[in-house]
Design a protein around this motif. Sequence first.
Motif, mmCIF file in Angstrom:
data_model
loop_
_atom_site.group_PDB
_atom_site.id
_atom_site.type_symbol
_atom_site.label_atom_id
_atom_site.label_comp_id
_atom_site.label_asym_id
_atom_site.label_seq_id
_atom_site.Cartn_x
_atom_site.Cartn_y
_atom_site.Cartn_z
ATOM 1 N N ALA A 153 0.734 -1.357 0.000
ATOM 2 C CA ALA A 153 0.094 0.091 -0.213
ATOM 3 C C ALA A 153 1.057 1.252 0.009
ATOM 4 O O ALA A 153 0.443 2.367 -0.713
ATOM 5 N N ALA A 183 3.701 1.653 -1.569
ATOM 6 C CA ALA A 183 4.058 1.926 -2.872
ATOM 7 C C ALA A 183 3.028 2.749 -3.692
ATOM 8 O O ALA A 183 3.583 3.384 -4.783
ATOM 9 N N GLU A 184 1.800 2.680 -3.417
ATOM 10 C CA GLU A 184 0.861 3.385 -4.224
ATOM 11 C C GLU A 184 0.574 4.862 -3.387
ATOM 12 O O GLU A 184 0.309 5.857 -4.184
ATOM 13 N N ALA A 185 0.559 4.700 -2.123
ATOM 14 C CA ALA A 185 -0.170 6.099 -1.450
ATOM 15 C C ALA A 185 1.007 6.874 -1.031
ATOM 16 O O ALA A 185 0.877 8.076 -0.681
ATOM 17 N N SER A 220 -5.316 6.817 3.218
ATOM 18 C CA SER A 220 -6.037 5.789 2.789
ATOM 19 C C SER A 220 -6.395 4.750 3.891
ATOM 20 O O SER A 220 -7.574 4.543 3.718
ATOM 21 N N GLU A 272 1.611 9.013 -6.606
ATOM 22 C CA GLU A 272 0.656 8.706 -7.614
ATOM 23 C C GLU A 272 -0.514 9.440 -7.471
ATOM 24 O O GLU A 272 -1.639 9.268 -8.216
ATOM 25 N N GLY A 305 -3.658 7.319 -6.356
ATOM 26 C CA GLY A 305 -2.980 6.065 -5.675
ATOM 27 C C GLY A 305 -3.277 6.200 -4.324
ATOM 28 O O GLY A 305 -3.347 4.894 -3.671
ATOM 29 N N ALA A 321 -6.464 3.874 -4.339
ATOM 30 C CA ALA A 321 -6.103 2.437 -4.837
ATOM 31 C C ALA A 321 -5.636 1.932 -3.650
ATOM 32 O O ALA A 321 -5.798 0.664 -3.514
ATOM 33 N N ALA A 322 -4.753 2.612 -2.905
ATOM 34 C CA ALA A 322 -4.201 1.938 -1.723
ATOM 35 C C ALA A 322 -5.281 1.654 -0.687
ATOM 36 O O ALA A 322 -5.201 0.842 0.163
ATOM 37 N N ARG A 327 -1.052 -8.547 -3.648
ATOM 38 C CA ARG A 327 -1.839 -7.420 -3.978
ATOM 39 C C ARG A 327 -3.226 -7.941 -4.807
ATOM 40 O O ARG A 327 -4.314 -7.694 -4.280
ATOM 41 N N GLN A 385 -12.432 0.939 -7.934
ATOM 42 C CA GLN A 385 -11.088 1.431 -7.884
ATOM 43 C C GLN A 385 -10.213 0.238 -8.031
ATOM 44 O O GLN A 385 -8.916 0.342 -8.497
ATOM 45 N N ASP A 396 -8.629 -3.022 -10.107
ATOM 46 C CA ASP A 396 -8.145 -3.315 -11.698
ATOM 47 C C ASP A 396 -9.319 -4.133 -12.269
ATOM 48 O O ASP A 396 -10.037 -4.805 -11.746
#
Length: 433
Positions: free
Chosen positions: A38, A40-42, A49, A182, A186, A189-190, A338, A399, A401
Motif C-alpha cells: 500500500a 508503494a501506491e499512497a 488511505s 501517484e 494512488g 487505490a491504496a 496485492r 477502484q 483493476d
Amino acid sequence: MAPDKNPSLRRTLTFPEVVISGVGVILGAGIYALIGVAAAEAGNALWISFILAALIASFTGLSYMELSSMFPGASAEYEYSRHPFGNEIAFVIGIMVILSGIVGAATVSLGFAGYFSAWTGAPVLPAAIALLIVLTIILLAGIRHSAIFAIVFTLIEAGGLIGIIIIGLPYIGSVDYFAAPEGIPGIFAAAALIFFAYQGFEEIVKLSDETVQPEKTIPMALLVAIGITILLYIAVSISVVSIGGAEAIAGSPNPFAEIAGQAFTGGYLIFTIIALFATANTALLMLLASSRIFYGMAKKNTLPAAIAYVHPGRRTPVVAIVGAAFVSILFLLPGNIRDVALIANFTLFITFIVINAAVIRLRQTMPDAPRPYRVPVAVRNVPIPAVLGVVTCLFFLFQLDWQILLVGVVLLVGAAVLGWILPYIRQRSDEKQ
C-alpha cells in the motif's frame, strides 16, 4: 434431570469480552502483510488511505449494528439478506462470505511467506502452500480455542503494532505526510487494498448466540472495536512512513521487520517472528471460519450434504476443511499478494453493498420491527449512513483493476448459477426416490 436433547449455546460473553474478541478478529494480520504494498501506491499519505478505508468499515459497521439488533443470531449475513431480498440473493452472499475467508487465508499466507522468504530465502509460493497444508492438518486433527488463547493472540498482534508506533515516535514530523507519488488515484487505490486490514469486524455479529443481551451488547461492542482498530491503524501508518519515508518500505514483503531492524539490534528477528505468528494464526482462523460456514450451509441442505460429513472420531468436518483449503491454495497461484487481497476485497465490497441495502429496504418493508439499535440520521426513514455505505463500497469497488473485477464477476456468476442448479438437482433426486 434428563439431558437437553437440543442444547443451545451458553450466553456468557459480556461487553468487554466481545470488544476484546472483536479487536482481535479485526487486527488479524492484514496490516502486517499489506502495508508495504500500500505504501508503494499512497506514499507518505498512507494514513489518508487508512482513514478512507475506515469510512467503509464505519458506515457498514453501523448497518451491521442495526441488523444484528433485529436478528440477534449467528446466521448473520445469510439471515440479513434473506429477509429483504430472498433466498437466491442470500445464497450468493453466503458464498461471497465463504470466499472472503478462503481468499483472505490465501492473502495472509502469502504475507507469511513474504516474511519467511525474506528471513530464510525460501521461495514464496511453496512456503505459502506449505503453510496452508500444515494448517489443514491442524484443523483436521481437531483444535480447541479458548478465550485465554484468543486474548493472548490479540495481545501479541496488538503488541507488535504498538511496538511499531513506539519505534516511530522519535521520527514524527520528519516527512511530508501529504506526499503521494501517484496522487489522489494512488491514495484511493491504496485505500481499496488496505480495506483488507479491516476485514473481520463483520465476524463480531456471529458471537450473538453466546452474548448476554446481544441486541444491545453486540452493536455497541462492534462500534468500540472498530474505533479502537481505526486509531491503532492510523497511528501505525504515520509511524512507519516517519522512519525514512514511505519509500523505505514501499513494496517490501516484510516491512515491519525492516523498520524494527533499523531501530534496534535484534529488531528484525523479533518482528519477523511476531509477523509469522500473526499471519499463521489469522490464516488458521480464516480457514476455520470458512470451513464451518461450508459445513453449516451443507447441514441446512443449501450445499451438497456430503460437505457436512464429520469424522466420527475427531469430530471435525473433514470435507469442508479440505475443500476450503484446496480452494485457498488455488487462489495462491497468481502469487501476487496485492491481486489476491483485492479479490478478497471484491467479495467483501459486494457483501457490504447488500448489507447496507438490506438496512434501507427493511426500513421500508418492516418499519415496525423491533430495532434496539437504529442507524442514526435518516431522511424519510432512509438511513443516510447506509446510503453512504452503498456509495463508498461501489466507489472503491471500481477502484479495483479490471482484471480483478473480471475475476469477481466470474465468482458472482458462478455463485448465482450454483444457487440455481443445486435446488434443481435436489428436486430431481427427490423425484427419483
